[in-house]
Design an enzyme around this catalytic site. Structure first.
Site, PDB file in Angstrom:
ATOM      1  N   HIS A 174      -4.452   2.531  -7.229  1.00  0.00           N
ATOM      2  CA  HIS A 174      -5.623   2.152  -6.441  1.00  0.00           C
ATOM      3  C   HIS A 174      -6.838   1.868  -7.321  1.00  0.00           C
ATOM      4  O   HIS A 174      -7.678   1.026  -6.971  1.00  0.00           O
ATOM      5  CB  HIS A 174      -5.946   3.204  -5.371  1.00  0.00           C
ATOM      6  CG  HIS A 174      -5.221   2.957  -4.083  1.00  0.00           C
ATOM      7  ND1 HIS A 174      -3.895   3.266  -3.903  1.00  0.00           N
ATOM      8  CD2 HIS A 174      -5.635   2.383  -2.920  1.00  0.00           C
ATOM      9  CE1 HIS A 174      -3.516   2.906  -2.691  1.00  0.00           C
ATOM     10  NE2 HIS A 174      -4.556   2.363  -2.063  1.00  0.00           N
ATOM     11  N   HIS A 218      -5.467  -6.044   0.385  1.00  0.00           N
ATOM     12  CA  HIS A 218      -5.489  -4.737  -0.291  1.00  0.00           C
ATOM     13  C   HIS A 218      -4.103  -4.349  -0.819  1.00  0.00           C
ATOM     14  O   HIS A 218      -3.935  -4.072  -2.011  1.00  0.00           O
ATOM     15  CB  HIS A 218      -6.018  -3.689   0.702  1.00  0.00           C
ATOM     16  CG  HIS A 218      -5.939  -2.282   0.210  1.00  0.00           C
ATOM     17  ND1 HIS A 218      -6.888  -1.733  -0.617  1.00  0.00           N
ATOM     18  CD2 HIS A 218      -5.011  -1.306   0.427  1.00  0.00           C
ATOM     19  CE1 HIS A 218      -6.552  -0.476  -0.891  1.00  0.00           C
ATOM     20  NE2 HIS A 218      -5.427  -0.197  -0.262  1.00  0.00           N
ATOM     21  N   HIS A 271      -6.361  -1.578  -8.446  1.00  0.00           N
ATOM     22  CA  HIS A 271      -6.769  -2.448  -7.323  1.00  0.00           C
ATOM     23  C   HIS A 271      -8.278  -2.646  -7.330  1.00  0.00           C
ATOM     24  O   HIS A 271      -8.775  -3.767  -7.216  1.00  0.00           O
ATOM     25  CB  HIS A 271      -6.339  -1.843  -5.989  1.00  0.00           C
ATOM     26  CG  HIS A 271      -7.078  -2.412  -4.816  1.00  0.00           C
ATOM     27  ND1 HIS A 271      -8.340  -1.971  -4.442  1.00  0.00           N
ATOM     28  CD2 HIS A 271      -6.768  -3.410  -3.960  1.00  0.00           C
ATOM     29  CE1 HIS A 271      -8.762  -2.680  -3.411  1.00  0.00           C
ATOM     30  NE2 HIS A 271      -7.826  -3.546  -3.091  1.00  0.00           N
ATOM     31  N   ASP A 315       0.851  -1.199   0.000  1.00  0.00           N
ATOM     32  CA  ASP A 315       0.000   0.000   0.000  1.00  0.00           C
ATOM     33  C   ASP A 315       0.889   1.252   0.000  1.00  0.00           C
ATOM     34  O   ASP A 315       0.637   2.216  -0.729  1.00  0.00           O
ATOM     35  CB  ASP A 315      -0.906  -0.019   1.241  1.00  0.00           C
ATOM     36  CG  ASP A 315      -2.202   0.750   1.049  1.00  0.00           C
ATOM     37  OD1 ASP A 315      -2.565   1.050  -0.108  1.00  0.00           O
ATOM     38  OD2 ASP A 315      -2.859   1.055   2.065  1.00  0.00           O
TER      39      ASP A 315
END
Ligand SMILES: [Zn+2]
Length: 379
Positions: free
Chosen positions: A256, A273, A259, A173
């Site tokens: 993101h 995540h 993702h 992340d």
């Protein structure tokens, strides 16, 4: 557009920091009683510490145990518990879902919120954002609150005892922060608070990346041995504080959004995540036509700490063409952060970038062997 920078009022990190919870609240002149929102596992390990620390500082403590997702129903239960006990401050102690639910309840009650992450797997603890899910685990709403936590308290010994895979996911992340910040700045796009990014936020995002490169591998070794070392402290700070300030005040971009696209593929559901975000970074680099030396540097880092660099690494070894198209279509829906890139992004470009990222990851693997990575998703 004004420049906006948001941060928690206070950030405290170190071994056994949880023992100073009560003293920290007193320093900030927060009025009790205290509602600690937590889940089963952190409660079993830490309730005696909370109790001793808060009692010593003169605070009455109530505990509310969250079960499952951060749902609107769960937030309402926390609000009810805090109201019934007349609590003046709400502490969220646990993983991201616990913290997000407690944060949303504190905002509804207009009470100060204290964030005590017991894992370092995402950059959410410092933020003012709650992701709300349905009972079935589907994202239903992203709440952007007006205020950040008044305190973020991180006990590095607690983090060192958590599963290693969570720390590595946190590095994934954090890996995205600088690349997404740079994209937003280049495109002059707003950050998550609707303001322009600041040079300060970009500098923190860059320090985040440098910290991962400098200390990531050593921190992984420390976490495997459950030892608190300077490298582990640096990575906890990078995953939690630097990445948190960086993403919130500089903004998100392609990584993101990719993702979010990948969550359409059922094979990715066993992955965390930060693991999917790490692959999203590699896709973003391909999308941006990044320097091959930089791509190599990022892939090398990922493989050194055990972050995925191929579709197979996130459970998509046999991703069909149709599913790949769906992933790309989800990544470019209106309002997605991928549109913060400094050029127009289409689903076709995303498909090509995913293929290129996967090919680069596989090429690295065949050149350098399977590497030191973690076995997953078993850990
Ligand atoms: Zn993230």
């Amino acid at each position: 557009m004004h420049a906006i920078f948001c941060a928690p009022s206070r950030y405290t990190q170190g071994p056994d920091a949880m023992q100073s919870l009560g003293a920290e609240l007193a320093t900030l002149r927060l009025a009790g009683p205290v509602l600690v929102v937590t889940s089963r596992s952190p409660r079993a390990r830490l309730e005696p510490t909370w109790h001793a620390s808060l009692t010593a500082a003169g605070y009455a403590m109530h505990v509310h145990e969250v079960v499952g997702e951060c749902t609107h129903a769960e937030i309402a239960r926390i609000v009810a518990a805090a109201t019934a006990a007349g609590c003046g401050v709400i502490v969220g102690a646990g993983g991201g879902k616990v913290i997000d639910a407690a944060r949303a309840a504190a905002v509804q009650l207009q009470r100060p919120f204290v964030s005590c992450p017991t894992i370092a797997s995402t950059d959410a603890p410092c933020s003012a954002i709650s992701v709300v899910y349905s009972e079935a685990g589907v994202v239903v709403e992203i709440l952007v609150h007006p205020v950040n936590p008044v305190l973020v308290l991180v006990d590095s010994r607690v983090i060192a005892e958590a599963p290693v895979r969570l720390l590595v996911a946190g590095m994934g992340d954090a890996l995205s922060t600088m690349f997404e910040a740079r994209a937003c700045m280049a495109a002059n796009k707003p950050n998550t608070r609707g303001g322009a990014g600041t040079r300060s936020a970009l500098a923190l995002a860059e320090l985040c990346y440098r910290t991962l490169q400098a200390d990531g591998v050593a921190a992984l070794q420390a976490a495997r041995a459950h030892e608190v070392t300077p490298a582990l402290e640096h990575i906890i700070e990078a995953n939690t504080l630097l990445s948190g300030l960086g993403f919130e005040s500089a903004g998100l971009a392609a990584a993101h959004a990719v993702h979010n696209g990948l969550t359409v593929a059922p094979g990715t559901h066993d992955f965390l995540h930060g693991e999917k975000v790490a692959f999203g970074v590699l896709v973003q680099l391909q999308l941006e036509g990044a320097d091959p030396a930089l791509v190599h540097e990022v892939i090398t880092f990922c493989r050194a700490v055990g972050l995925p660099t191929t579709l197979a690494g996130i459970g998509c070894a046999d991703l069909s063409e149709a599913l790949l198209q769906q992933v790309a279509a989800r990544a470019v829906i209106a309002g997605e952060s991928i549109h913060n890139e400094p050029f127009p992004v289409t689903a076709d470009l995303v498909v090509a970038a995913i293929r290129a990222a996967d090919a680069a990851g596989r090429a690295h693997e065949s050149h350098h062997g399977r590497g030191e990575g973690l076995d997953r998703p078993s850990q």
